[in-house]
Design a protein around this motif. Structure first.
Motif, PDB file in Angstrom:
ATOM      1  N   GLU A   1       0.708  -1.380  -0.047  1.00 34.34           N
ATOM      2  CA  GLU A   1      -0.044  -0.187   0.047  1.00 34.34           C
ATOM      3  C   GLU A   1       0.792   1.332  -0.173  1.00 34.34           C
ATOM      4  OE1 GLU A   1      -4.040  -1.503   2.709  1.00 34.34           O
ATOM      5  OE2 GLU A   1      -2.282  -0.561   3.472  1.00 34.34           O
ATOM      6  N   GLN A   2       1.952   1.182   0.796  1.00 29.05           N
ATOM      7  CA  GLN A   2       2.649   2.551   0.751  1.00 29.05           C
ATOM      8  C   GLN A   2       3.553   2.737  -0.766  1.00 29.05           C
ATOM      9  OE1 GLN A   2       2.497   4.625   3.710  1.00 29.05           O
ATOM     10  NE2 GLN A   2       1.158   2.687   4.009  1.00 29.05           N
ATOM     11  N   LEU A   3       4.010   1.762  -1.254  1.00 30.82           N
ATOM     12  CA  LEU A   3       4.362   1.620  -2.632  1.00 30.82           C
ATOM     13  C   LEU A   3       3.560   2.036  -3.606  1.00 30.82           C
ATOM     14  CD1 LEU A   3       6.960  -1.123  -2.286  1.00 30.82           C
ATOM     15  CD2 LEU A   3       7.497   1.181  -2.192  1.00 30.82           C
ATOM     16  N   PHE A   4       2.273   1.385  -3.599  1.00 33.17           N
ATOM     17  CA  PHE A   4       1.404   1.500  -4.767  1.00 33.17           C
ATOM     18  C   PHE A   4      -0.164   1.904  -4.339  1.00 33.17           C
ATOM     19  CE2 PHE A   4       4.297  -1.944  -5.516  1.00 33.17           C
ATOM     20  CZ  PHE A   4       4.689  -1.750  -6.756  1.00 33.17           C
ATOM     21  N   ASP A   5      -0.448   2.392  -3.167  1.00 28.85           N
ATOM     22  CA  ASP A   5      -1.501   2.662  -2.723  1.00 28.85           C
ATOM     23  C   ASP A   5      -2.775   1.970  -2.724  1.00 28.85           C
ATOM     24  OD1 ASP A   5      -2.884   5.014  -1.362  1.00 28.85           O
ATOM     25  OD2 ASP A   5      -3.521   6.200  -3.294  1.00 28.85           O
ATOM     26  N   SER A   6      -3.693   2.149  -2.462  1.00 35.92           N
ATOM     27  CA  SER A   6      -5.103   1.298  -2.399  1.00 35.92           C
ATOM     28  C   SER A   6      -5.691   1.333  -3.943  1.00 35.92           C
ATOM     29  CB  SER A   6      -5.926   1.673  -1.188  1.00 35.92           C
ATOM     30  OG  SER A   6      -6.648   2.772  -1.483  1.00 35.92           O
ATOM     31  N   SER A   7      -6.452   0.204  -3.736  1.00 37.21           N
ATOM     32  CA  SER A   7      -7.356   0.320  -5.083  1.00 37.21           C
ATOM     33  C   SER A   7      -8.328   1.371  -5.365  1.00 37.21           C
ATOM     34  CB  SER A   7      -8.091  -1.267  -5.189  1.00 37.21           C
ATOM     35  OG  SER A   7      -9.187  -1.422  -4.415  1.00 37.21           O
ATOM     36  N   ALA A   8      -8.662   1.649  -6.568  1.00 38.26           N
ATOM     37  CA  ALA A   8      -9.604   2.950  -6.624  1.00 38.26           C
ATOM     38  C   ALA A   8     -11.036   2.126  -6.466  1.00 38.26           C
ATOM     39  CB  ALA A   8      -9.542   3.149  -8.168  1.00 38.26           C
ATOM     40  N   GLU A   9     -11.127   1.067  -6.679  1.00 38.71           N
ATOM     41  CA  GLU A   9     -12.338   0.156  -6.201  1.00 38.71           C
ATOM     42  C   GLU A   9     -12.636   0.455  -4.723  1.00 38.71           C
ATOM     43  OE1 GLU A   9     -10.172  -1.329  -8.164  1.00 38.71           O
ATOM     44  OE2 GLU A   9     -10.875  -1.371  -9.906  1.00 38.71           O
ATOM     45  N   MET A  10     -11.870   0.254  -3.896  1.00 38.51           N
ATOM     46  CA  MET A  10     -12.019   0.193  -2.445  1.00 38.51           C
ATOM     47  C   MET A  10     -12.380   1.807  -2.070  1.00 38.51           C
ATOM     48  SD  MET A  10     -12.313  -1.254   0.320  1.00 38.51           S
ATOM     49  CE  MET A  10     -11.766  -2.846  -0.039  1.00 38.51           C
ATOM     50  N   SER A  11     -11.543   2.575  -2.707  1.00 38.70           N
ATOM     51  CA  SER A  11     -12.001   3.968  -2.245  1.00 38.70           C
ATOM     52  C   SER A  11     -13.243   4.317  -3.004  1.00 38.70           C
ATOM     53  CB  SER A  11     -10.944   5.004  -3.325  1.00 38.70           C
ATOM     54  OG  SER A  11      -9.798   4.810  -2.562  1.00 38.70           O
ATOM     55  N   GLN A  12     -13.827   3.821  -4.043  1.00 42.71           N
ATOM     56  CA  GLN A  12     -15.117   4.406  -4.370  1.00 42.71           C
ATOM     57  C   GLN A  12     -16.156   3.604  -3.664  1.00 42.71           C
ATOM     58  OE1 GLN A  12     -15.743   2.758  -8.516  1.00 42.71           O
ATOM     59  NE2 GLN A  12     -17.256   4.233  -8.845  1.00 42.71           N
TER      60      GLN A  12
ATOM     61  N   ILE B   1     -15.865   2.982  -0.429  1.00 40.54           N
ATOM     62  CA  ILE B   1     -16.320   3.595   0.994  1.00 40.54           C
ATOM     63  C   ILE B   1     -16.368   5.119   0.861  1.00 40.54           C
ATOM     64  CG2 ILE B   1     -14.878   1.724   1.965  1.00 40.54           C
ATOM     65  CD1 ILE B   1     -12.534   4.223   2.655  1.00 40.54           C
ATOM     66  N   ALA B   2     -16.407   5.731  -0.246  1.00 34.33           N
ATOM     67  CA  ALA B   2     -16.665   7.082  -0.634  1.00 34.33           C
ATOM     68  C   ALA B   2     -15.680   7.961  -0.107  1.00 34.33           C
ATOM     69  CB  ALA B   2     -18.012   7.372  -0.208  1.00 34.33           C
ATOM     70  N   ALA B   3     -14.326   7.472  -0.130  1.00 28.88           N
ATOM     71  CA  ALA B   3     -13.186   8.244   0.534  1.00 28.88           C
ATOM     72  C   ALA B   3     -12.055   7.425  -0.060  1.00 28.88           C
ATOM     73  CB  ALA B   3     -13.051   8.491   2.035  1.00 28.88           C
ATOM     74  N   LYS B   4     -10.946   8.350  -0.078  1.00 31.96           N
ATOM     75  CA  LYS B   4      -9.623   7.638  -0.326  1.00 31.96           C
ATOM     76  C   LYS B   4      -9.265   7.091   0.876  1.00 31.96           C
ATOM     77  CE  LYS B   4      -4.579   8.958  -1.205  1.00 31.96           C
ATOM     78  NZ  LYS B   4      -4.166   7.941  -0.345  1.00 31.96           N
ATOM     79  N   VAL B   5      -8.785   5.803   0.563  1.00 29.47           N
ATOM     80  CA  VAL B   5      -8.337   4.909   1.832  1.00 29.47           C
ATOM     81  C   VAL B   5      -6.991   5.600   2.179  1.00 29.47           C
ATOM     82  CG1 VAL B   5      -7.459   2.687   2.530  1.00 29.47           C
ATOM     83  CG2 VAL B   5      -9.208   2.762   0.854  1.00 29.47           C
ATOM     84  N   LEU B   6      -6.859   6.078   3.703  1.00 25.19           N
ATOM     85  CA  LEU B   6      -5.551   6.166   4.185  1.00 25.19           C
ATOM     86  C   LEU B   6      -4.723   5.240   4.601  1.00 25.19           C
ATOM     87  CD1 LEU B   6      -4.414   9.124   4.696  1.00 25.19           C
ATOM     88  CD2 LEU B   6      -5.277   8.835   7.122  1.00 25.19           C
ATOM     89  N   THR B   7      -4.009   4.868   3.581  1.00 26.56           N
ATOM     90  CA  THR B   7      -2.869   3.678   3.790  1.00 26.56           C
ATOM     91  C   THR B   7      -1.965   3.906   5.020  1.00 26.56           C
ATOM     92  OG1 THR B   7      -1.706   4.347   2.017  1.00 26.56           O
ATOM     93  CG2 THR B   7      -3.383   2.918   1.593  1.00 26.56           C
ATOM     94  N   GLU B   8      -1.540   5.482   5.178  1.00 29.45           N
ATOM     95  CA  GLU B   8      -0.861   5.576   6.326  1.00 29.45           C
ATOM     96  C   GLU B   8      -1.263   5.317   7.575  1.00 29.45           C
ATOM     97  OE1 GLU B   8      -2.100   7.596   3.578  1.00 29.45           O
ATOM     98  OE2 GLU B   8      -0.351   9.121   3.051  1.00 29.45           O
TER      99      GLU B   8
END
Length: 192
Positions: free
Chosen positions: A147-158, A160-167
């Motif tokens: 997740e730190q290298l490639f972030d989370s999937s766009a599908e997951m953000s969609q 939960i209606a928010a950017k996944v805060l992988t930090e």
């Protein structure tokens, strides 16, 4: 009876998240992590932001993960130890976001805390010679690194209606590693 009592810890956290979500109903509340308001003195938000969620899907995903962790590790914690663990992990995630993620102004979700719960339970597993704990540690660490290298999937953000805060996942994982010796000790003391 002891087994049922230990499940109450996990059910209580799930119920707290459900209640806060129901109270919030798509509005900013006194529970959400809000950087400006924290800096202005509303310090409880460092912890309470972990217990609210963006939508029902976000809540159900987090409660599902909590249920899996409860199934694996419910027997490891007294009520006091469990409550202390949740508060320490919540503070670790919230303070991590505050200090290390200054561009994050709003945050809700239990996933950072869940990553810490996984790590602490897995380390207790390893201390008990349950080698499946190594699988949990390696798998969780690999997920967080990915997740730190490639972030989370766009599908997951969609979803939960928010950017996944992988930090938050990273801060929960690191906090879990830092505080796990205390919970290994408490578990051994309880078992003796």
């Amino acid at each position: 009876m002891l087994i049922q009592h230990r499940w109450i810890n996990w059910l209580s956290l799930g119920l707290l998240c459900l209640i806060i979500f129901a109270i919030s109903a798509d509005n900013m509340t006194v529970w959400d992590y809000n950087r400006e308001l924290i800096i202005g003195g509303e310090y409880w938000r460092i912890i309470s932001g972990n217990f609210n969620h963006t939508n029902i899907y976000h809540l159900l995903l987090n409660l599902s993960a909590l249920t899996v962790m409860a199934g694996l590790h419910y027997r490891y914690y007294s009520s006091i130890a469990y409550t202390s663990m949740i508060l320490c992990l919540s503070a670790g995630v919230g303070i991590g976001i505050l200090w290390l993620s200054p561009s994050t102004h709003l945050y809700v979700g239990l996933s950072g805390v869940l990553h810490g719960i996984i790590i602490i339970g897995a380390i207790i597993d390893v201390s008990k010679k349950y080698y499946s704990g190594y699988v949990l540690i390696i798998g969780t660490a690999a997920k967080v690194i990915h997740e730190q290298l490639f972030d989370s999937s766009a599908e997951m953000s969609q979803l939960i209606a928010a950017k996944v805060l992988t930090e938050a996942h990273l801060y929960g994982l690191v906090t879990g590693f830092i505080i796990s010796p205390l919970f290994v000790y408490l578990n051994k003391k309880k078992s003796a």
